[in-house]
Enzyme design. Structure first.
Site, PDB file in Angstrom:
ATOM      1  N   VAL A 145       0.830  -1.208   0.000  1.00 59.76           N
ATOM      2  CA  VAL A 145       0.000   0.000   0.000  1.00 59.76           C
ATOM      3  C   VAL A 145       0.863   1.256   0.000  1.00 59.76           C
ATOM      4  O   VAL A 145       0.636   2.182  -0.786  1.00 59.76           O
ATOM      5  CB  VAL A 145      -0.946   0.011   1.217  1.00 59.76           C
ATOM      6  CG1 VAL A 145      -1.741   1.317   1.265  1.00 59.76           C
ATOM      7  CG2 VAL A 145      -1.890  -1.183   1.157  1.00 59.76           C
ATOM      8  N   ARG A 180      11.571  -0.119   7.408  1.00 61.25           N
ATOM      9  CA  ARG A 180      12.369  -0.904   8.353  1.00 61.25           C
ATOM     10  C   ARG A 180      13.829  -0.952   7.938  1.00 61.25           C
ATOM     11  O   ARG A 180      14.718  -0.921   8.764  1.00 61.25           O
ATOM     12  CB  ARG A 180      11.794  -2.322   8.463  1.00 61.25           C
ATOM     13  CG  ARG A 180      10.471  -2.364   9.208  1.00 61.25           C
ATOM     14  CD  ARG A 180       9.944  -3.785   9.287  1.00 61.25           C
ATOM     15  NE  ARG A 180       8.662  -3.835   9.984  1.00 61.25           N
ATOM     16  CZ  ARG A 180       7.909  -4.926  10.086  1.00 61.25           C
ATOM     17  NH1 ARG A 180       8.327  -6.064   9.547  1.00 61.25           N
ATOM     18  NH2 ARG A 180       6.758  -4.891  10.725  1.00 61.25           N
ATOM     19  N   LYS A 228     -12.611  -4.888  11.643  1.00 61.75           N
ATOM     20  CA  LYS A 228     -13.424  -4.003  10.802  1.00 61.75           C
ATOM     21  C   LYS A 228     -14.835  -3.879  11.356  1.00 61.75           C
ATOM     22  O   LYS A 228     -15.425  -2.787  11.341  1.00 61.75           O
ATOM     23  CB  LYS A 228     -13.446  -4.540   9.370  1.00 61.75           C
ATOM     24  CG  LYS A 228     -12.082  -4.501   8.692  1.00 61.75           C
ATOM     25  CD  LYS A 228     -12.082  -5.255   7.382  1.00 61.75           C
ATOM     26  CE  LYS A 228     -10.712  -5.233   6.719  1.00 61.75           C
ATOM     27  NZ  LYS A 228     -10.672  -6.039   5.481  1.00 61.75           N
TER      28      LYS A 228
END
Length: 430
Positions: free
Chosen positions: A17, A48, A207
């Site tokens: 994303v 990272r 969700k």
């Protein structure tokens, strides 16, 4: 007149994303500026580790020091697409503390600590937007939070996990078993190497918590959501659903009690009639029904995951937050004024499909029917199948509480005529 000084944006995470967000921000900078009323500058991307190829991502923007990036003091908006609870929570709170608005796609964090993050944002006078946290590109959070703000939402019912929908769809349309369908989902990139969050319902439960909190204006966390995954769904369950004119879906269901005094949020496999619009949701797509008193039934449908669809939702939030920033305002925040308790699953009323392996002898059906009646569970239909060692009964109940059904099943298992309670599945969507 467009402001010339750019709004500065920091991006946390550059995976599937994040890399799409960076690419779109870079390639559509002029369009974004025109829509916002000021240029938007991506000034840093926390990862990272550097040194890995990230096509379309400016390498000079990469840093491994996320803390320094979000606290540098001149950031207008922080976009968080790292996921998980920590260090994401700490970084978001640090950004808010420095006066930055936040756009997040982090469903797990919002389901667990959304109220705390909203409180921090409200205190700092900044925005917290998270359209991408639920159902990918599908506009869902904003319609619930803004378009239906003047209405009363009573129910949210939907398919909110693309991986599980793909698996169940393949089991239904091709006759594949669970393991085979999961293997195909993994090969196509729909399932992670460790698919636990999807197939055990954790993703959908997070969700559901977010949707229930917004829809019913009350605090709902992932711990309040009843959860069952689909790992126990068998080819026999799929076949039974077909015989009933149904299909099996993993559903997220959020409901306001009819008396208005409580809410429920649950995730589990369920049979739904082929006539229901959710039955036709195929592959890795998502769809959500919202039932409101004035608006009636609304359906939202589209791709629920993936880099580009999720990035679309992130960029939509970015434009909204930047516009608010230019106008010296903030958008709608938390609205948890009802303080409704979450009802336990034992008290939830629904229909059930129960498959029993039984002895093929006289009196068994009467014995089974008597057991259901003893616990106040009325039977809608009974279907008897097979002979001798393959005899079975398929019972579909009228609506009953989960507690009553559980007590019935316990008693059925104690009957000498019942060899096994082969499967239990809820029936929804009628």
């Amino acid at each position: 007149m467009m402001r010339t000084r750019p709004l500065k944006v920091a991006l946390l995470g550059c995976g599937v994303v994040g890399s799409e967000v960076a690419r779109i921000m870079t390639t559509t900078a002029d369009d974004l500026a025109a829509r916002i009323g000021a240029p938007v500058e991506l000034v840093g991307i926390a990862v990272r580790r550097t040194g890995r190829a990230r096509p379309g991502v400016p390498e000079h923007l990469l840093t491994t020091d996320a803390e320094a990036l979000v606290t540098r003091g001149d950031i207008d908006v922080v976009i968080e697409v790292v996921g998980g609870i920590e260090p994401s929570k700490h970084l978001i709170l640090s950004a808010i503390g420095k006066g930055a608005s936040v756009v997040s796609a982090n469903k797990a964090l919002l389901a667990q600590d959304g109220a705390e993050l909203h409180e921090a944002a409200a205190k700092a006078g900044v925005d917290l937007y998270y359209e991408a946290a639920v159902a990918g590109a599908i506009p869902l959070i904003r319609p619930l939070r803004e378009s239906l703000a003047g209405d009363k939402v009573n129910r949210v019912l939907g398919i909110v996990n693309g991986t599980t929908n793909f698996i169940l769809d393949k089991m239904d349309t091709t006759g594949a078993g669970y393991s085979e369908a999961l293997e195909e989902a993994t090969a196509l990139g729909y399932a992670e190497a460790d698919p636990t969050a999807d197939v055990e319902g954790f993703d959908a439960a997070a969700k559901a918590a977010i949707l229930a909190g917004i829809a019913f204006h009350t605090k709902v966390t992932a711990a309040d959501v009843y959860r069952e995954g689909l790992t126990e769904v068998t080819a026999a369950d799929i076949a039974s659903a077909k015989q009933m004119g149904c299909v099996v879906k993993l559903l997220a269901i959020c409901e306001r009690a009819t008396d208005g005094g409580s809410v429920t949020a649950r995730v589990h496999p369920a049979m739904i009639p082929l006539s229901h619009p959710l039955a036709s949701v195929r592959e890795a797509y998502n769809a959500v029904f919202v039932e409101a008193e004035a608006a009636g039934r609304l359906m939202f449908y589209g791709p629920g995951a993936g880099g580009a669809p999720t990035a679309s939702a992130v960029l939509g939030d970015l434009v909204a937050v930047c516009r608010n920033r230019l106008n010296g305002a903030t958008g709608p925040g938390d609205s948890l004024y009802t303080r409704l308790p979450a009802k336990p699953m034992d008290e939830v009323v629904t229909r059930y499909h129960v498959s029993l392996d039984v002895d093929d002898r006289a009196g068994v059906l009467a014995q089974v029917a008597s057991t259901f009646a003893e616990h106040g569970v009325s039977i809608d239909t009974v279907r008897q199948q097979g002979r001798d060692g393959d005899a079975s009964l398929v019972v579909v109940t009228h609506r009953a509480t989960d507690a009553a059904l559980s007590a019935t099943v316990d008693k059925l298992r104690a009957l000498d005529s019942v060899r096994d309670v082969a499967s239990i599945m809820r029936v929804e969507g009628e």
